[in-house]
Design a protein around this motif. Structure first.
Motif, PDB file in Angstrom:
ATOM      1  N   PHE A 119       7.314   1.763   2.679  1.00 11.56           N
ATOM      2  CA  PHE A 119       8.160   2.940   2.812  1.00 11.56           C
ATOM      3  C   PHE A 119       8.587   3.435   1.436  1.00 11.56           C
ATOM      4  CE2 PHE A 119       8.685   2.853   7.341  1.00 11.56           C
ATOM      5  CZ  PHE A 119       8.590   1.510   7.699  1.00 11.56           C
ATOM      6  N   ARG A 120       8.693   4.757   1.313  1.00 11.17           N
ATOM      7  CA  ARG A 120       9.185   5.357   0.066  1.00 11.17           C
ATOM      8  C   ARG A 120      10.107   6.533   0.356  1.00 11.17           C
ATOM      9  NH1 ARG A 120       5.223   7.152  -4.544  1.00 11.17           N
ATOM     10  NH2 ARG A 120       7.267   7.751  -5.400  1.00 11.17           N
ATOM     11  N   CYS A 121      11.164   6.641  -0.414  1.00 13.11           N
ATOM     12  CA  CYS A 121      12.053   7.796  -0.359  1.00 13.11           C
ATOM     13  C   CYS A 121      11.562   8.788  -1.409  1.00 13.11           C
ATOM     14  CB  CYS A 121      13.491   7.371  -0.639  1.00 13.11           C
ATOM     15  SG  CYS A 121      14.691   8.697  -0.429  1.00 13.11           S
ATOM     16  N   VAL A 122      10.774   9.755  -0.973  1.00 14.72           N
ATOM     17  CA  VAL A 122      10.162  10.697  -1.913  1.00 14.72           C
ATOM     18  C   VAL A 122       9.873  11.998  -1.174  1.00 14.72           C
ATOM     19  CG1 VAL A 122       7.826   9.821  -1.427  1.00 14.72           C
ATOM     20  CG2 VAL A 122       8.284  11.006  -3.583  1.00 14.72           C
ATOM     21  N   ALA A 123      10.050  13.113  -1.870  1.00 18.82           N
ATOM     22  CA  ALA A 123       9.686  14.405  -1.305  1.00 18.82           C
ATOM     23  C   ALA A 123       8.173  14.491  -1.178  1.00 18.82           C
ATOM     24  CB  ALA A 123      10.204  15.539  -2.198  1.00 18.82           C
ATOM     25  N   ILE A 124       7.691  15.014  -0.073  1.00 15.94           N
ATOM     26  CA  ILE A 124       6.259  15.029   0.193  1.00 15.94           C
ATOM     27  C   ILE A 124       5.516  15.892  -0.822  1.00 15.94           C
ATOM     28  CG2 ILE A 124       6.370  16.950   1.831  1.00 15.94           C
ATOM     29  CD1 ILE A 124       4.169  13.789   2.080  1.00 15.94           C
ATOM     30  N   GLU A 125       6.162  16.956  -1.306  1.00 13.64           N
ATOM     31  CA  GLU A 125       5.527  17.800  -2.317  1.00 13.64           C
ATOM     32  C   GLU A 125       5.325  17.026  -3.619  1.00 13.64           C
ATOM     33  OE1 GLU A 125       8.148  20.565   0.228  1.00 13.64           O
ATOM     34  OE2 GLU A 125       8.246  18.527  -0.585  1.00 13.64           O
ATOM     35  N   GLU A 126       6.272  16.152  -3.947  1.00 16.24           N
ATOM     36  CA  GLU A 126       6.136  15.329  -5.142  1.00 16.24           C
ATOM     37  C   GLU A 126       5.043  14.278  -4.960  1.00 16.24           C
ATOM     38  OE1 GLU A 126       8.814  12.047  -7.518  1.00 16.24           O
ATOM     39  OE2 GLU A 126       9.798  13.883  -6.851  1.00 16.24           O
ATOM     40  N   LEU A 127       5.005  13.676  -3.771  1.00 22.67           N
ATOM     41  CA  LEU A 127       3.976  12.675  -3.494  1.00 22.67           C
ATOM     42  C   LEU A 127       2.584  13.291  -3.590  1.00 22.67           C
ATOM     43  CD1 LEU A 127       3.622   9.669  -2.610  1.00 22.67           C
ATOM     44  CD2 LEU A 127       3.443  10.528  -0.269  1.00 22.67           C
ATOM     45  N   ALA A 128       2.454  14.551  -3.192  1.00 28.71           N
ATOM     46  CA  ALA A 128       1.158  15.228  -3.257  1.00 28.71           C
ATOM     47  C   ALA A 128       0.660  15.337  -4.686  1.00 28.71           C
ATOM     48  CB  ALA A 128       1.257  16.612  -2.613  1.00 28.71           C
ATOM     49  N   LYS A 129       1.577  15.460  -5.639  1.00 24.32           N
ATOM     50  CA  LYS A 129       1.185  15.507  -7.047  1.00 24.32           C
ATOM     51  C   LYS A 129       0.717  14.130  -7.537  1.00 24.32           C
ATOM     52  CE  LYS A 129       4.580  19.131  -7.998  1.00 24.32           C
ATOM     53  NZ  LYS A 129       5.851  19.447  -8.721  1.00 24.32           N
ATOM     54  N   GLU A 130       1.316  13.076  -6.972  1.00 24.40           N
ATOM     55  CA  GLU A 130       0.993  11.712  -7.387  1.00 24.40           C
ATOM     56  C   GLU A 130      -0.288  11.186  -6.734  1.00 24.40           C
ATOM     57  OE1 GLU A 130       4.086   9.011  -6.435  1.00 24.40           O
ATOM     58  OE2 GLU A 130       5.678  10.203  -7.353  1.00 24.40           O
ATOM     59  N   GLN A 131      -0.466  11.493  -5.450  1.00 20.14           N
ATOM     60  CA  GLN A 131      -1.508  10.823  -4.669  1.00 20.14           C
ATOM     61  C   GLN A 131      -2.397  11.804  -3.920  1.00 20.14           C
ATOM     62  OE1 GLN A 131      -0.448   7.254  -2.503  1.00 20.14           O
ATOM     63  NE2 GLN A 131       1.506   7.103  -3.545  1.00 20.14           N
ATOM     64  N   ALA A 132      -2.753  12.895  -4.538  1.00 14.45           N
ATOM     65  CA  ALA A 132      -3.645  13.870  -3.895  1.00 14.45           C
ATOM     66  C   ALA A 132      -4.972  13.217  -3.530  1.00 14.45           C
ATOM     67  CB  ALA A 132      -3.879  15.051  -4.830  1.00 14.45           C
ATOM     68  N   GLY A 133      -5.473  13.561  -2.339  1.00 12.41           N
ATOM     69  CA  GLY A 133      -6.775  13.064  -1.900  1.00 12.41           C
ATOM     70  C   GLY A 133      -6.820  11.577  -1.631  1.00 12.41           C
ATOM     71  N   THR A 134      -5.711  10.991  -1.181  1.00 10.22           N
ATOM     72  CA  THR A 134      -5.608   9.537  -1.033  1.00 10.22           C
ATOM     73  C   THR A 134      -5.775   9.044   0.399  1.00 10.22           C
ATOM     74  OG1 THR A 134      -4.149   9.351  -2.959  1.00 10.22           O
ATOM     75  CG2 THR A 134      -4.040   7.565  -1.357  1.00 10.22           C
ATOM     76  N   PHE A 158      -2.149  18.733   3.302  1.00  9.23           N
ATOM     77  CA  PHE A 158      -3.548  19.056   2.989  1.00  9.23           C
ATOM     78  C   PHE A 158      -3.958  18.418   1.670  1.00  9.23           C
ATOM     79  CE2 PHE A 158      -6.861  21.676   1.110  1.00  9.23           C
ATOM     80  CZ  PHE A 158      -7.760  21.831   2.159  1.00  9.23           C
ATOM     81  N   GLU A 159      -3.109  18.548   0.667  1.00  8.26           N
ATOM     82  CA  GLU A 159      -3.425  17.988  -0.653  1.00  8.26           C
ATOM     83  C   GLU A 159      -3.528  16.465  -0.608  1.00  8.26           C
ATOM     84  OE1 GLU A 159      -4.279  19.676  -3.315  1.00  8.26           O
ATOM     85  OE2 GLU A 159      -4.030  21.544  -2.202  1.00  8.26           O
ATOM     86  N   LEU A 160      -2.725  15.829   0.213  1.00  3.20           N
ATOM     87  CA  LEU A 160      -2.691  14.365   0.257  1.00  3.20           C
ATOM     88  C   LEU A 160      -3.893  13.756   0.962  1.00  3.20           C
ATOM     89  CD1 LEU A 160       1.113  14.155   0.879  1.00  3.20           C
ATOM     90  CD2 LEU A 160      -0.062  12.770  -0.845  1.00  3.20           C
ATOM     91  N   LEU A 161      -4.541  14.529   1.821  1.00  5.78           N
ATOM     92  CA  LEU A 161      -5.692  14.020   2.561  1.00  5.78           C
ATOM     93  C   LEU A 161      -6.943  13.932   1.696  1.00  5.78           C
ATOM     94  CD1 LEU A 161      -5.493  15.797   6.021  1.00  5.78           C
ATOM     95  CD2 LEU A 161      -5.577  13.330   5.667  1.00  5.78           C
ATOM     96  N   LYS A 162      -7.753  12.939   2.002  1.00  8.25           N
ATOM     97  CA  LYS A 162      -9.087  12.883   1.441  1.00  8.25           C
ATOM     98  C   LYS A 162      -9.917  14.024   2.026  1.00  8.25           C
ATOM     99  CE  LYS A 162      -9.244   7.802   1.195  1.00  8.25           C
ATOM    100  NZ  LYS A 162      -9.913   6.584   1.739  1.00  8.25           N
ATOM    101  N   PRO A 163     -10.999  14.423   1.382  1.00  9.52           N
ATOM    102  CA  PRO A 163     -11.915  15.364   2.025  1.00  9.52           C
ATOM    103  C   PRO A 163     -12.347  14.807   3.381  1.00  9.52           C
ATOM    104  CG  PRO A 163     -12.494  15.067  -0.277  1.00  9.52           C
ATOM    105  CD  PRO A 163     -11.439  14.048   0.023  1.00  9.52           C
ATOM    106  N   ASN A 164     -12.393  15.652   4.388  1.00  9.41           N
ATOM    107  CA  ASN A 164     -12.752  15.268   5.754  1.00  9.41           C
ATOM    108  C   ASN A 164     -11.686  14.420   6.439  1.00  9.41           C
ATOM    109  OD1 ASN A 164     -15.277  16.569   5.456  1.00  9.41           O
ATOM    110  ND2 ASN A 164     -16.087  14.751   4.437  1.00  9.41           N
ATOM    111  N   GLY A 165     -10.430  14.479   5.947  1.00 13.81           N
ATOM    112  CA  GLY A 165      -9.344  13.747   6.588  1.00 13.81           C
ATOM    113  C   GLY A 165      -8.781  14.481   7.788  1.00 13.81           C
TER     114      GLY A 165
END
Length: 256
Positions: A119-134, A158-165
């Motif tokens: 679990f993490r306390c983090v804004a999803i927009e910020e996480l997208a910058k850290e872990q895009a395509g994960t 969308f940004e956080l998903l791998k291609p074809n996620g």
């Protein structure tokens, strides 16, 4: 995966957060895992949501959650996150309510799930910058109707998903019937959820959610409605209508 809850809010942006909404759930944090408590209805519908998510995953990938890297956005106390980890997924649950995450973390430790559930306390927009395509699968259940800008959440997913996620979201339709059932019925008559849990003006029609997703780059995959019989106290899914609660799945690209 080690289970960690980030209680520090430094380096975390909260531009797309409504702290009144967050407070509704953190005030009840100690009840997340009381199956007869404030979140009883979430426990009751969780098997239906879990199976539908697995069905979407199988329909797209040809395999279920086992072995998938999954992100649960707005996870609260981790009811869905935990059940997806039990099904074999490697799950990260994120929320802006630190008390909620602590409840999820304690339950994960009690049930021996900390290797596959974090679990993490983090804004999803910020996480997208850290872990895009994960992530293979991203879920966002009963959360979009509680934020100022739901389209920003969809774009981050969308940004956080791998291609074809695969992205799966649930929310509440906006019409007279949903007002009657989700607010008058659920909050005041049947008391399935606490009074004031929902704001009718923040409800999202399927067309609006579809527009947000397509605008982010997704393609729609499937949709179903969640229904409740107050006499039998039974929940079920049906594609017949999505007048009140509904789930939609989307894909980031073509089948692998």
């Amino acid at each position: 995966m080690n289970s960690t809850t980030n209680h520090a809010h430094t380096n975390t942006t909260f531009n797309n957060a409504d702290f009144d909404e967050i407070g509704k759930f953190t005030r009840l944090a100690d009840e997340w895992w009381d199956r007869q408590g404030a979140f009883k209805s979430l426990h009751d519908i969780n098997p239906l949501r879990l199976d539908w998510i697995e069905d979407q995953t199988y329909a797209f990938f040809g395999s279920k959650l086992n072995g998938k890297k999954v992100l649960d956005v707005g996870c609260g106390g981790g009811i869905l996150s935990h059940s997806m980890a039990v099904r074999g997924a490697d799950v990260l649950g994120v929320d802006l309510g630190a008390e909620n995450l602590q409840a999820g973390q304690i339950h994960a430790k009690r049930t021996g799930m900390t290797d596959s559930l974090a679990f993490r306390c983090v804004a999803i927009e910020e996480l997208a910058k850290e872990q895009a395509g994960t992530f293979d699968v991203v879920t966002c259940m009963e959360m979009l109707e509680h934020v100022p800008d739901p389209s920003a959440i969809v774009r981050a997913c969308f940004e956080l998903l791998k291609p074809n996620g695969v992205f799966v979201a649930s929310t509440i339709n906006r019409n007279p019937k949903s007002y009657l059932f989700a607010i008058v019925g659920a909050e005041y008559v049947l008391r399935l959820v606490d009074k004031g849990t929902h704001d009718f003006h923040k409800f999202i029609t399927p067309a609006e959610l579809d527009s947000m997703a397509v605008g982010a780059g997704f393609g729609r995959f499937d949709m179903t409605g969640l229904h409740y019989n107050p006499i039998t106290k039974r929940f079920w899914l049906s594609n017949a209508n999505v007048d009140v609660n509904y789930m939609m799945s989307f894909t980031k690209g073509e089948k692998p």
